[in-house]
Design a protein around this motif. Sequence first.
Motif, short mmCIF file in Angstrom:
data_model
loop_
_atom_site.label_atom_id
_atom_site.label_comp_id
_atom_site.label_asym_id
_atom_site.label_seq_id
_atom_site.Cartn_x
_atom_site.Cartn_y
_atom_site.Cartn_z
N SER A 155 0.83 -1.22 0.00
CA SER A 155 0.00 0.00 0.00
C SER A 155 0.85 1.26 0.00
CB SER A 155 -0.93 0.00 1.22
OG SER A 155 -1.81 -1.11 1.19
N ILE A 156 1.96 1.23 0.75
CA ILE A 156 2.86 2.39 0.77
C ILE A 156 3.48 2.59 -0.61
CG2 ILE A 156 5.00 3.31 1.73
CD1 ILE A 156 4.34 1.76 4.33
N ALA A 157 3.98 1.50 -1.20
CA ALA A 157 4.66 1.59 -2.49
C ALA A 157 3.72 2.03 -3.61
CB ALA A 157 5.30 0.25 -2.84
N LYS A 158 2.44 1.68 -3.49
CA LYS A 158 1.46 2.10 -4.51
C LYS A 158 1.26 3.61 -4.49
CE LYS A 158 -1.36 0.03 -6.66
NZ LYS A 158 -1.47 -0.28 -8.10
N LYS A 159 1.44 4.21 -3.31
CA LYS A 159 1.21 5.65 -3.16
C LYS A 159 2.48 6.48 -3.34
CE LYS A 159 -3.23 5.92 -2.18
NZ LYS A 159 -3.70 6.44 -0.88
N SER A 160 3.65 5.90 -3.03
CA SER A 160 4.88 6.68 -3.07
C SER A 160 6.10 5.81 -3.31
CB SER A 160 5.05 7.43 -1.73
OG SER A 160 6.32 8.05 -1.65
N GLY A 161 7.03 6.34 -4.10
CA GLY A 161 8.28 5.64 -4.34
C GLY A 161 9.39 6.10 -3.42
N SER A 162 9.08 7.07 -2.55
CA SER A 162 10.11 7.62 -1.66
C SER A 162 9.83 7.39 -0.18
CB SER A 162 10.27 9.13 -1.91
OG SER A 162 9.06 9.81 -1.64
N LEU A 163 8.73 6.68 0.12
CA LEU A 163 8.38 6.40 1.51
C LEU A 163 8.43 4.90 1.77
CD1 LEU A 163 5.34 8.80 2.03
CD2 LEU A 163 7.69 9.13 2.84
N GLY A 164 8.78 4.54 2.99
CA GLY A 164 8.80 3.15 3.41
C GLY A 164 8.45 3.07 4.88
N PHE A 165 8.65 1.89 5.46
CA PHE A 165 8.38 1.74 6.89
C PHE A 165 9.31 0.69 7.47
CE2 PHE A 165 6.12 0.19 10.67
CZ PHE A 165 6.00 1.41 11.34
N PRO A 166 9.91 0.97 8.64
CA PRO A 166 10.85 0.03 9.25
C PRO A 166 10.16 -1.06 10.05
CG PRO A 166 10.74 2.04 10.56
CD PRO A 166 9.84 2.25 9.37
#
Length: 380
Positions: A155-166
């Motif tokens: 879900s994160i990758a679908k919305k942004s290529g510069s955000l992630g989660f540890p």
Amino acid sequence: MELISLLASLFLVSVSLPTSSSTSGQIFSQCMTVQSSNYTRTSDQIIYTSNSSLYLSILQSSQQNPRWLNSTLKPLLIVTPLKESEIQAAVLCSRKLGLQVRVRSGGHDYEGLSYLCKTPFVLIDLINLRSVKVNVADQTAWVQSGATLGELYYSIAKKSGSLGFPAGLCPTVGIGGHFSGGGFGTLMRKHGLAADNVIDARLIDFNGGILDRRTMDEDLFWAIRGGGGSSFGIILSWKIKLVQVPKIVTGFTVHKTLAQGASKLVHRWQYIADKFHEDLFIRIIIENVGSGKEKKVQVSFNSLFLGGIDRLVPLMDQSFPELGLQAKDCIEMSWIQSVQYFAGFQKDQSPEVLLSRVPSGRAISRLNLTMSSNLYQRLL
């Protein structure tokens, strides 16, 4: 801390003995009708007794450790809520009928604690509460406890290529247990644990009330981020702070046998791993890769670097030259591809492989496991 102890004890203590299994489903359903105005008789499909045709398949669907498949410690009832009000009613009815509560999001805990109990209990399976809402503008997300890490990452990758989660490496791990247990992964050296990046949560307490960070005691908010969330209530959802990830990250896996000096490399790694650059994560995997009676110990140095090969190789030459890392050992990719890489998938596969709740990557499968976690204060 006294409040935390009180909440834990009140949430877990049974007040009476349960009724017989043959009528327990009907009695529990009747109780839920009384406790929740949103609960209807058509919602009986979310309650399963041992006599239900779907009982066994639902019970085993998220039992990721086959070690417990034949356990006799099975729930009297399984409840698969579709909405929060049904969880509230299930908590109140479990308490009224003297049943313990177990909560399952992904079913990965090694000792089966989310679906085993020595006294009669209700299993509340959160599989239907798995929404993920990403807010790119403020770099946060709300994720329900029934979602998996794979669903969150996707879900994160679908919305942004510069955000992630540890958070963790295995995409089928449930959010609820992972966040409430701490949650470590490849980004932790720079961004900490998953629990360090939780900024709000919604919790059902033993009275069936819903609390958030503002209305719960700050000690309780601290406790659910690493102290085991279901000890203090049922965590419905978590608000998390997303982190910046570079456009290109680099992964490598270098294998060494004992004949190739694996023992000395492991010994060296113990001395320097905590001193690596914060962009560099290296873990070791020790396993027997021999066949039959032949024993062959192999150590794999498995790494993620937040940057390109051009930065990584000189850094490794400086901080861990003994490993002998070369550019040909490295693979550049995006952050979401690195998630797939560590899960055992090919980095060029569609990210949708992360949505499966059944372990299927090359490095991940359902294994009969007995494990323990230890903190070592001196080198081995």
